[in-house]
Motif scaffolding. Structure first.
Motif, PDB file in Angstrom:
ATOM      1  N   UNK A   1     -25.717 -55.345   2.545  1.00  0.00           N
ATOM      2  CA  UNK A   1     -25.063 -55.983   1.416  1.00  0.00           C
ATOM      3  C   UNK A   1     -23.813 -55.182   1.076  1.00  0.00           C
ATOM      4  N   UNK A   2     -22.635 -55.688   1.416  1.00  0.00           N
ATOM      5  CA  UNK A   2     -21.427 -54.889   1.229  1.00  0.00           C
ATOM      6  C   UNK A   2     -21.098 -54.620  -0.236  1.00  0.00           C
ATOM      7  N   UNK A   3     -21.584 -55.447  -1.149  1.00  0.00           N
ATOM      8  CA  UNK A   3     -21.295 -55.245  -2.557  1.00  0.00           C
ATOM      9  C   UNK A   3     -22.509 -54.620  -3.218  1.00  0.00           C
ATOM     10  N   UNK A   4     -22.424 -53.365  -3.540  1.00  0.00           N
ATOM     11  CA  UNK A   4     -23.542 -52.709  -4.208  1.00  0.00           C
ATOM     12  C   UNK A   4     -23.450 -52.960  -5.702  1.00  0.00           C
ATOM     13  N   UNK A   5     -24.493 -52.591  -6.408  1.00  0.00           N
ATOM     14  CA  UNK A   5     -24.508 -52.788  -7.857  1.00  0.00           C
ATOM     15  C   UNK A   5     -23.418 -51.958  -8.519  1.00  0.00           C
ATOM     16  N   UNK A   6     -23.116 -50.802  -7.954  1.00  0.00           N
ATOM     17  CA  UNK A   6     -22.100 -49.941  -8.557  1.00  0.00           C
ATOM     18  C   UNK A   6     -20.701 -50.517  -8.405  1.00  0.00           C
ATOM     19  N   UNK A   7     -20.434 -51.236  -7.307  1.00  0.00           N
ATOM     20  CA  UNK A   7     -19.098 -51.782  -7.117  1.00  0.00           C
ATOM     21  C   UNK A   7     -18.863 -53.015  -7.982  1.00  0.00           C
ATOM     22  N   UNK A   8     -19.925 -53.634  -8.483  1.00  0.00           N
ATOM     23  CA  UNK A   8     -19.775 -54.827  -9.302  1.00  0.00           C
ATOM     24  C   UNK A   8     -19.724 -54.515 -10.796  1.00  0.00           C
ATOM     25  N   UNK A   9     -19.857 -53.254 -11.146  1.00  0.00           N
ATOM     26  CA  UNK A   9     -19.837 -52.883 -12.555  1.00  0.00           C
ATOM     27  C   UNK A   9     -18.411 -52.896 -13.096  1.00  0.00           C
ATOM     28  N   UNK A  10     -18.286 -53.288 -14.339  1.00  0.00           N
ATOM     29  CA  UNK A  10     -16.980 -53.218 -14.989  1.00  0.00           C
ATOM     30  C   UNK A  10     -16.797 -51.828 -15.568  1.00  0.00           C
TER      31      UNK A  10
ATOM     32  N   UNK B   1     -37.929 -53.345   1.869  1.00  0.00           N
ATOM     33  CA  UNK B   1     -39.314 -53.795   2.033  1.00  0.00           C
ATOM     34  C   UNK B   1     -39.671 -54.014   3.497  1.00  0.00           C
ATOM     35  N   UNK B   2     -38.734 -54.501   4.282  1.00  0.00           N
ATOM     36  CA  UNK B   2     -39.023 -54.782   5.690  1.00  0.00           C
ATOM     37  C   UNK B   2     -39.365 -53.516   6.471  1.00  0.00           C
ATOM     38  N   UNK B   3     -38.934 -52.371   5.999  1.00  0.00           N
ATOM     39  CA  UNK B   3     -39.224 -51.122   6.710  1.00  0.00           C
ATOM     40  C   UNK B   3     -40.672 -50.684   6.533  1.00  0.00           C
ATOM     41  N   UNK B   4     -41.316 -51.141   5.474  1.00  0.00           N
ATOM     42  CA  UNK B   4     -42.661 -50.678   5.150  1.00  0.00           C
ATOM     43  C   UNK B   4     -43.708 -51.779   5.266  1.00  0.00           C
ATOM     44  N   UNK B   5     -43.341 -52.906   5.882  1.00  0.00           N
ATOM     45  CA  UNK B   5     -44.283 -54.020   6.011  1.00  0.00           C
ATOM     46  C   UNK B   5     -45.356 -53.683   7.037  1.00  0.00           C
ATOM     47  N   UNK B   6     -46.588 -54.070   6.723  1.00  0.00           N
ATOM     48  CA  UNK B   6     -47.698 -53.909   7.662  1.00  0.00           C
ATOM     49  C   UNK B   6     -48.483 -55.207   7.716  1.00  0.00           C
ATOM     50  N   UNK B   7     -48.984 -55.508   8.918  1.00  0.00           N
ATOM     51  CA  UNK B   7     -49.861 -56.661   9.052  1.00  0.00           C
ATOM     52  C   UNK B   7     -51.238 -56.285   8.539  1.00  0.00           C
TER      53      UNK B   7
ATOM     54  N   UNK C   1     -34.268 -50.551  -4.743  1.00  0.00           N
ATOM     55  CA  UNK C   1     -34.190 -49.940  -3.419  1.00  0.00           C
ATOM     56  C   UNK C   1     -35.435 -50.256  -2.600  1.00  0.00           C
ATOM     57  N   UNK C   2     -36.594 -50.207  -3.235  1.00  0.00           N
ATOM     58  CA  UNK C   2     -37.825 -50.528  -2.508  1.00  0.00           C
ATOM     59  C   UNK C   2     -37.836 -51.984  -2.069  1.00  0.00           C
ATOM     60  N   UNK C   3     -37.338 -52.892  -2.909  1.00  0.00           N
ATOM     61  CA  UNK C   3     -37.308 -54.299  -2.525  1.00  0.00           C
ATOM     62  C   UNK C   3     -36.296 -54.547  -1.419  1.00  0.00           C
ATOM     63  N   UNK C   4     -35.187 -53.817  -1.437  1.00  0.00           N
ATOM     64  CA  UNK C   4     -34.190 -53.953  -0.382  1.00  0.00           C
ATOM     65  C   UNK C   4     -34.736 -53.461   0.951  1.00  0.00           C
TER      66      UNK C   4
ATOM     67  N   UNK D   1     -35.699 -42.675  -3.800  1.00  0.00           N
ATOM     68  CA  UNK D   1     -36.026 -43.367  -2.562  1.00  0.00           C
ATOM     69  C   UNK D   1     -35.224 -42.752  -1.420  1.00  0.00           C
ATOM     70  N   UNK D   2     -35.712 -42.877  -0.197  1.00  0.00           N
ATOM     71  CA  UNK D   2     -34.961 -42.323   0.931  1.00  0.00           C
ATOM     72  C   UNK D   2     -33.659 -43.077   1.140  1.00  0.00           C
ATOM     73  N   UNK D   3     -32.717 -42.415   1.745  1.00  0.00           N
ATOM     74  CA  UNK D   3     -31.431 -43.037   2.033  1.00  0.00           C
ATOM     75  C   UNK D   3     -31.620 -44.120   3.092  1.00  0.00           C
ATOM     76  N   UNK D   4     -30.924 -45.250   2.968  1.00  0.00           N
ATOM     77  CA  UNK D   4     -31.055 -46.301   3.978  1.00  0.00           C
ATOM     78  C   UNK D   4     -30.480 -45.848   5.317  1.00  0.00           C
ATOM     79  N   UNK D   5     -31.063 -46.364   6.383  1.00  0.00           N
ATOM     80  CA  UNK D   5     -30.621 -46.029   7.728  1.00  0.00           C
ATOM     81  C   UNK D   5     -29.763 -47.178   8.240  1.00  0.00           C
ATOM     82  N   UNK D   6     -28.616 -46.869   8.793  1.00  0.00           N
ATOM     83  CA  UNK D   6     -27.751 -47.888   9.363  1.00  0.00           C
ATOM     84  C   UNK D   6     -26.766 -48.437   8.352  1.00  0.00           C
ATOM     85  N   UNK D   7     -26.006 -49.462   8.764  1.00  0.00           N
ATOM     86  CA  UNK D   7     -24.993 -50.018   7.863  1.00  0.00           C
ATOM     87  C   UNK D   7     -25.645 -50.775   6.710  1.00  0.00           C
ATOM     88  N   UNK D   8     -24.926 -50.851   5.619  1.00  0.00           N
ATOM     89  CA  UNK D   8     -25.420 -51.539   4.434  1.00  0.00           C
ATOM     90  C   UNK D   8     -25.381 -53.048   4.686  1.00  0.00           C
TER      91      UNK D   8
END
Length: 103
Positions: A22-31, A53-59, A48-51, A13-20
């Motif tokens: 959600x400050x806690x990513x899945x990788x930071x919560x792993x033991x 989703x607002x970028x690709x919404x169409x009416x 990533x696509x669900x996160x 998936x493309x890299x997100x644009x702007x600040x994250x």
């Protein structure tokens, strides 16, 4: 579906644009034990696509209809029912055998 062409041609998936947002990513919560496990790429792409989703919404007609139903029709039904039953039920100080309907 011109907006989603890049998902079908690549595996990432493309890299997100702007600040994250959600400050806690899945990788930071792993033991330490979980960090050794490989993540399923399909599940990572889905997340990533669900996160994003607002970028690709169409009416579309469907999304417009669903929005109209939840914004106008459902509150309208509740408002109508509230006005039709206003003063109809009196739940204060009823005794056994008293009727609830005031009209």
């Amino acid at each position: 579906m011109a907006g989603l062409d890049h998902f079908s041609s690549s595996t990432q998936c493309p890299e997100p644009i702007g600040p994250d947002p959600f400050p806690f990513s899945a990788h930071s919560l792993l033991t330490s034990r979980d960090a050794e496990m490989a993540l399923d790429p399909a599940i990572v792409r889905l997340g990533t696509m669900q996160t994003n989703r607002h970028k690709y919404f169409r009416w579309t007609p469907r999304t417009a209809w669903v929005t109209f139903v939840y914004v106008a029709v459902v509150p309208g039904i509740f408002t109508y029912m509230a006005y039709k039953t206003d003063g109809l039920w009196d739940m204060r100080a009823k005794r056994k055998g008293d009727i609830l309907v005031e009209r």
